[in-house]
Design an enzyme around this catalytic site. Structure first.
Site, PDB file in Angstrom:
ATOM      1  N   SER A 217     -15.617  -5.677  11.599  1.00 29.13           N
ATOM      2  CA  SER A 217     -14.413  -6.214  10.970  1.00 29.13           C
ATOM      3  C   SER A 217     -13.257  -5.232  11.198  1.00 29.13           C
ATOM      4  CB  SER A 217     -14.675  -6.503   9.490  1.00 29.13           C
ATOM      5  OG  SER A 217     -13.683  -7.341   8.958  1.00 29.13           O
ATOM      6  N   GLU A 344     -17.603 -17.047  12.156  1.00 28.30           N
ATOM      7  CA  GLU A 344     -16.915 -15.920  11.532  1.00 28.30           C
ATOM      8  C   GLU A 344     -16.135 -16.312  10.266  1.00 28.30           C
ATOM      9  OE1 GLU A 344     -17.049 -12.822  11.971  1.00 28.30           O
ATOM     10  OE2 GLU A 344     -17.714 -12.401  14.005  1.00 28.30           O
ATOM     11  N   HIS A 461     -19.302 -14.124   8.826  1.00 28.48           N
ATOM     12  CA  HIS A 461     -18.702 -12.802   8.969  1.00 28.48           C
ATOM     13  C   HIS A 461     -19.521 -11.769   8.199  1.00 28.48           C
ATOM     14  CE1 HIS A 461     -15.379 -10.153   9.948  1.00 28.48           C
ATOM     15  NE2 HIS A 461     -15.263  -9.783   8.680  1.00 28.48           N
TER      16      HIS A 461
END
Length: 574
Positions: A217, A344, A461
């Site tokens: 991230s 995601e 994610h």
């Protein structure tokens, strides 16, 4: 899915607490002084010690006059420093950590937080093991380098793992766009930690010339910035970006406006013509005041648009926009492995914005939100034709009017625009520079994830973080007691493979090449090199396999079609 499940995936960055062994506690010398660590073991390798050193300062406390400044080296200490407990988390919202569904080692927050942790299978200084330096995610706002150990990665792959804290939120990324607060302080902290590793890691069994940065991230975005920043040159050899690259959040174009808003919120002079007075006042405020004011500005969980601090073009760490640095040939010639999960923006991220997300979406809401997204990416452009092109591509032909189908397509719009398309663009730019590139899409979600979310969500994610860091081989105590986070045999199989890929890449620059690795490392399927002419990538999963062309139509829309439509509409207006 409840809020604890959401934050579990967002903030998790490493494995569970392994058992510590006070016997044979290792003592290692550093340039600042001696440190004494502890010994831990994974569940499956009780006879293989992992030497662990926690909370080692790599920089001076960034407090007082050092707030909003470049980090300074750590002061030396006398005697032996106890390195058996992680340092405090950098200041951030306390509620974000309280609702995690697994136990934390502590709940300490302090502005004096610039510490690192080392986990290594040896402390022999002539071993020369590859080093993986982890940069945590959390939108540059939350998180810490080590919630739990990376012991499994160190034990299974004979690598040295370093995890770091860096300044977050306003304390790490506030910028007035001038010399009073240039910005990028959290990224400069990362460089300071990299320099510490280069100077000291040999004493922990590591090779200072064999350092691989890896992060997820905003940590993956940080890695990308280091690939192009002149200040990072020579401090690492390889790079891994998981679920973000330079253009995922992008640099903040007008940081002084955000700084002025924050200053006003805490009662400081917010005149943008006198940034010196503004910053001087902000230095007098407590860290808690700045954290609270910034959290209010972000508006997480309100369903309303907020503001976020992030990297800026400061003329120093980033002398220009990352794309321009690539175009000018300034990117470092390092091997680069990067990729995304297959969903995601599945549920975790949109639920942080709107807690009611997941109940379906109307066509009107889809179009309105898409129009706002395009308007933000390309302000001043005629969005109608762009929205039309995007809506045509992202339509479920079998269920065009089904609210849940519309919502699922919306999640891919956001996931592609924020993660998939920028990752492929970075892969193309880096490969065009002549360096080796390996691309992936991860399809594997840990088995326990089904307990937290509905079946329409794919690999969301941060799902990769439970796997690549070796959690399935450790005990993860649930928050509040009463059991452990459950992992399956499939989780352990995929975790072993992914750790092998990452460590092979760190050793050889090829994720499939196990040369020099442990003899019991799993043999993994061949991962082909990515080039713009042959855009091969790896589908990671229970059975990994290679493919060519990662969502070419969707990627082309964001990287080629939409920019051309936007440019054309701007020319027509002129």
């Amino acid at each position: 899915m409840d809020s604890r499940g959401l934050l579990l995936i967002l903030l998790t960055c490493c494995g569970a607490q392994a058992a510590a062994d006070s016997d044979n506690a290792p003592l290692v010398h550093t340039a600042s002084g001696d440190v004494r660590g502890a010994v831990q073991h994974t569940n499956d390798r009780p006879d293989k010690p992992v030497y662990t050193f926690l909370g080692i300062p790599y920089a001076a406390p960034p407090v007082g006059d050092l707030r909003f400044r470049t980090p300074q080296p750590a002061a030396p200490w006398e005697g032996v420093r106890d390195a058996t407990r992680t340092g405090p988390f950098c200041p951030q919202g306390l509620d974000m950590l309280k609702i995690l569904p697994f136990q934390l080692e502590h709940h300490d927050f302090d502005e004096d937080c610039l510490t690192l942790n080392i986990e290594t299978p040896t402390v022999a200084n002539d071993t020369g093991l590859p080093v993986l330096l982890w940069i945590h995610g959390g939108s540059f706002t939350i998180g810490t380098g080590r919630f739990r150990p990376f012991a499994a990665l160190a034990a299974h792959q004979d690598v040295v793992v370093v995890t770091i804290n860096y300044r977050l939120g306003a304390l790490g990324f506030l910028s007035t766009g001038d010399e009073n607060a240039p910005g990028n302080f959290g990224l400069l902290d990362q460089i300071q930690a990299m320099e510490w590793v280069k100077d000291n890691i040999r004493n922990f069994g590591g090779d200072p010339d064999q350092v691989t940065l890896f992060g997820q991230s905003s940590g993956g975005e940080s890695v990308c910035y280091h690939v192009v920043s002149p200040l990072s040159k020579g401090l690492f050899r390889r790079a891994i970006s998981q679920s973000s690259t330079c253009n995922t959040m992008g640099v903040l174009p007008k940081p002084v406006e955000v700084a002025a808003t924050l200053a006003e919120a805490v009662g400081c002079d917010h005149d943008q013509r006198d940034t010196g007075s503004m910053v001087s006042c902000l230095r007098q405020k407590s860290a808690d005041e700045l954290v609270d004011a910034y959290r209010d500005m972000m508006k997480w969980g309100t369903g309303e648009p907020g503001v976020s601090l992030r990297a800026v073009v400061d003329g120093n760490f980033l002398p220009a926009y990352p794309d321009d640095l690539y175009d000018e040939g300034q990117a470092h010639a390092v091997d680069y492995l990067l990729g995304v999960n297959d969903h995601e923006y599945g549920l975790m991220l949109p639920s942080l914005v709107d807690p009611k997300f997941g109940q379906g979406m109307t066509e009107d809401a889809f179009v309105w939100t898409l129009d706002a997204l395009i308007g933000g990416l390309y302000p001043g452009s005629n969005t109608d034709s762009i929205v039309s092109a995007a809506r045509q591509l992202y339509r479920d032909q079998d269920k065009p009017d089904d609210p849940m189908a519309i919502q699922r397509q919306f999640t891919h719009v956001l996931g592609d625009s924020m993660y998939v398309a920028p990752t492929v663009d970075t892969a193309n730019r880096h490969a065009a520079s002549g360096s080796k590139v390996y691309l992936y899409e991860n399809h594997y979600a840990p088995a326990f994830a089904s307990a937290f979310r509905p079946g329409w969500v794919g690999c969301d994610h941060s799902d990769d973080m439970f796997i690549v860091t070796g959690w399935p081989f450790l005990d993860v105590p649930l928050n509040g007691g009463g059991g452990l986070l459950p992992f399956s045999s499939e989780d352990r199989k995929v975790s072993g493979d992914m750790m092998a890929y990452w460590a092979n890449f760190a050793r050889t620059g090829n994720p499939s090449d196990g040369t020099g690795g442990p003899t019991d490392s799993p043999a993994v399927p061949e991962w082909p090199r990515y080039t713009p002419d042959n855009p091969a990538y790896m589908n990671l999963g229970l059975t990994s396999s290679a493919d060519v062309g990662l969502h070419p139509g969707r990627v082309a829309l964001w990287n080629d079609v939409i920019p051309k439509i936007a440019a054309s509409s701007e020319r027509e207006e002129l």
